[in-house]
Design a protein around this motif. Structure first.
Motif, PDB file in Angstrom:
ATOM      1  N   THR A  36      28.668  -4.499  57.230  1.00 62.62           N
ATOM      2  CA  THR A  36      28.498  -4.933  55.808  1.00 62.62           C
ATOM      3  C   THR A  36      29.327  -4.013  54.896  1.00 62.62           C
ATOM      4  N   GLY A  37      28.978  -2.718  55.009  1.00 57.52           N
ATOM      5  CA  GLY A  37      29.444  -1.799  54.075  1.00 57.52           C
ATOM      6  C   GLY A  37      31.174  -2.049  53.766  1.00 57.52           C
ATOM      7  N   TYR A  40      32.019  -4.526  51.316  1.00 57.61           N
ATOM      8  CA  TYR A  40      31.902  -3.933  49.941  1.00 57.61           C
ATOM      9  C   TYR A  40      33.214  -3.053  49.641  1.00 57.61           C
ATOM     10  N   ALA A 105      28.969  -2.784  44.396  1.00 52.28           N
ATOM     11  CA  ALA A 105      27.973  -3.405  45.003  1.00 52.28           C
ATOM     12  C   ALA A 105      26.812  -3.574  43.958  1.00 52.28           C
ATOM     13  N   ARG A 111      27.748  -9.629  45.442  1.00 52.32           N
ATOM     14  CA  ARG A 111      26.881  -9.640  46.307  1.00 52.32           C
ATOM     15  C   ARG A 111      26.689 -11.102  46.737  1.00 52.32           C
ATOM     16  N   GLU A 130      24.868  -4.392  60.282  1.00 44.81           N
ATOM     17  CA  GLU A 130      24.553  -2.883  59.501  1.00 44.81           C
ATOM     18  C   GLU A 130      24.679  -2.921  58.016  1.00 44.81           C
ATOM     19  N   ARG A 132      22.788  -2.115  53.867  1.00 44.47           N
ATOM     20  CA  ARG A 132      21.624  -1.445  52.896  1.00 44.47           C
ATOM     21  C   ARG A 132      20.490  -2.786  52.796  1.00 44.47           C
ATOM     22  N   ASP A 133      21.023  -4.172  52.874  1.00 41.22           N
ATOM     23  CA  ASP A 133      19.940  -5.025  52.712  1.00 41.22           C
ATOM     24  C   ASP A 133      19.995  -6.266  53.718  1.00 41.22           C
ATOM     25  N   MET A 134      20.316  -5.824  54.824  1.00 37.06           N
ATOM     26  CA  MET A 134      20.184  -6.842  56.009  1.00 37.06           C
ATOM     27  C   MET A 134      18.721  -7.265  56.289  1.00 37.06           C
ATOM     28  N   ARG A 191      19.568   0.119  41.764  1.00 31.83           N
ATOM     29  CA  ARG A 191      20.339  -0.943  41.289  1.00 31.83           C
ATOM     30  C   ARG A 191      19.290  -2.201  41.253  1.00 31.83           C
TER      31      ARG A 191
HETATM   32  O1   DC Z   1      27.854   1.900  54.454  1.00 28.32           O
HETATM   33  P1   DC Z   1      28.855   2.038  53.665  1.00 28.32           P
HETATM   34  O2   DC Z   1      28.853   3.493  53.046  1.00 28.32           O
HETATM   35  O3   DC Z   1      30.326   2.106  54.001  1.00 28.32           O
HETATM   36  O4   DC Z   1      28.755   1.265  51.984  1.00 28.32           O
HETATM   37  C1   DC Z   1      29.587   1.285  51.040  1.00 28.32           C
HETATM   38  C2   DC Z   1      28.787   1.040  49.760  1.00 28.32           C
HETATM   39  O5   DC Z   1      28.788  -0.610  49.739  1.00 28.32           O
HETATM   40  C3   DC Z   1      27.453   1.431  49.579  1.00 28.32           C
HETATM   41  O6   DC Z   1      27.490   2.802  48.624  1.00 28.32           O
HETATM   42  C4   DC Z   1      26.389   0.323  49.151  1.00 28.32           C
HETATM   43  C5   DC Z   1      27.257  -0.677  49.154  1.00 28.32           C
HETATM   44  N1   DC Z   1      26.661  -1.520  50.329  1.00 28.32           N
HETATM   45  C6   DC Z   1      25.622  -2.603  50.002  1.00 28.32           C
HETATM   46  O7   DC Z   1      25.430  -2.533  48.574  1.00 28.32           O
HETATM   47  N2   DC Z   1      24.990  -3.525  50.736  1.00 28.32           N
HETATM   48  C7   DC Z   1      25.499  -3.524  52.023  1.00 28.32           C
HETATM   49  N3   DC Z   1      24.755  -4.447  52.596  1.00 28.32           N
HETATM   50  C8   DC Z   1      26.526  -2.629  52.539  1.00 28.32           C
HETATM   51  C9   DC Z   1      27.071  -1.850  51.622  1.00 28.32           C
END
Ligand code: DC
Length: 226
Positions: A36-37, A40, A105, A111, A130, A132-134, A191
């Motif tokens: 999911t990164g 973003y 993000a 979001r 995969e 940050r907030d899964m 955040r």
């Molecule tokens: O995992 P990554 O480094 O590719 O993610 C890039 C940016 O996206 C990370 O700094 C925060 C945001 N992100 C997020 O807020 N929520 C997610 N589920 C995935 C990434």
């Protein structure tokens, strides 16, 4: 298989190894995979190409309405991501887009737009997701949740080596990578919208002195025992 067993969530900060590990777990279990990164990052690329000011919500909204994101997972080639039918999988992996994606993000409408898409993809099931907030927000009902972490120094080391190997030269110094990681950690954790933190029922794995294969073994053991 109940819905809650069909999704494995892996969250964690930049450089925690979640990308490599999530792909390996997907392969082992014959599951699909979603980074999911990358989503973003793709919005960040769209916003940069259109030179949009991040404070201007109606402009951001316009970009979202004009943006079609498609992800395509292939066991052999990994995840490809498309922005309006153009493959941007490589283009989103620059230090500039890393920073901009963390800025983007924080924006609520971004979001909301991506979470809807992530749920649509995730609910098809048998998938490792995969981000940050899964585990905390996007798939709170998932039974198998993991949170990978490592010291900022080790994570910067990994990123520094990766960047150098990829471009065959030093794009950024180690100190620059470390500073960038610390800034991004702070921004992602502090955040207002879905900040990065482990879900209450997540298994936390410190990957600082583990190889990706060792982390995968721990995850597989835990999902089988669940
Ligand atoms: O995992 P990554 O480094 O590719 O993610 C890039 C940016 O996206 C990370 O700094 C925060 C945001 N992100 C997020 O807020 N929520 C997610 N589920 C995935 C990434």
């Amino acid at each position: 298989m109940p819905e809650s067993d069909k999704i494995i969530t892996i969250d964690g900060p930049a450089g925690s190894g979640k990308g490599t590990v999530a792909r390996m777990v997907a392969l082992e279990k014959g599951y699909s995979y979603l980074d999911t990164g990358a989503m973003y990052r793709t919005i960040a690329l769209a916003v940069r190409e259109k030179k949009i000011n991040l404070e201007n919500e109606s402009e951001i909204n316009r970009v979202l309405n004009e943006t079609k994101i498609k992800t395509e997972y292939n066991e052999n080639t990994g995840l490809n991501i498309y922005l309006n039918n153009t493959d941007v999988s490589e283009k989103i992996r620059t230090p500039e887009i890393s920073k901009l994606s963390s800025d983007i993000a924080r924006i609520k409408i971004v979001r909301e737009f991506l979470v809807k898409l992530q749920r649509e993809i995730g609910l098809k099931g048998k998938i490792v997701v995969e981000g940050r907030d899964m585990g905390t927000y996007v798939f709170p009902g998932a039974k198998n949740k993991f949170y990978l972490d490592a010291t900022a120094e080790e994570r910067a080391n990994r990123r520094y080596r990766q960047l150098k190997e990829k471009s065959k030269r030093e794009v950024q110094t180690y100190e620059e990578v470390l500073n960038e990681i610390k800034t991004r950690d702070k921004q992602d954790m502090e955040r207002k919208e879905s900040p990065l933190h482990p879900a209450l029922n997540a298994v936390i794995i410190d990957t600082t002195s583990l190889t990706p294969s060792e982390v995968v073994v721990k995850i597989l053991e835990s999902t089988e025992a669940a």
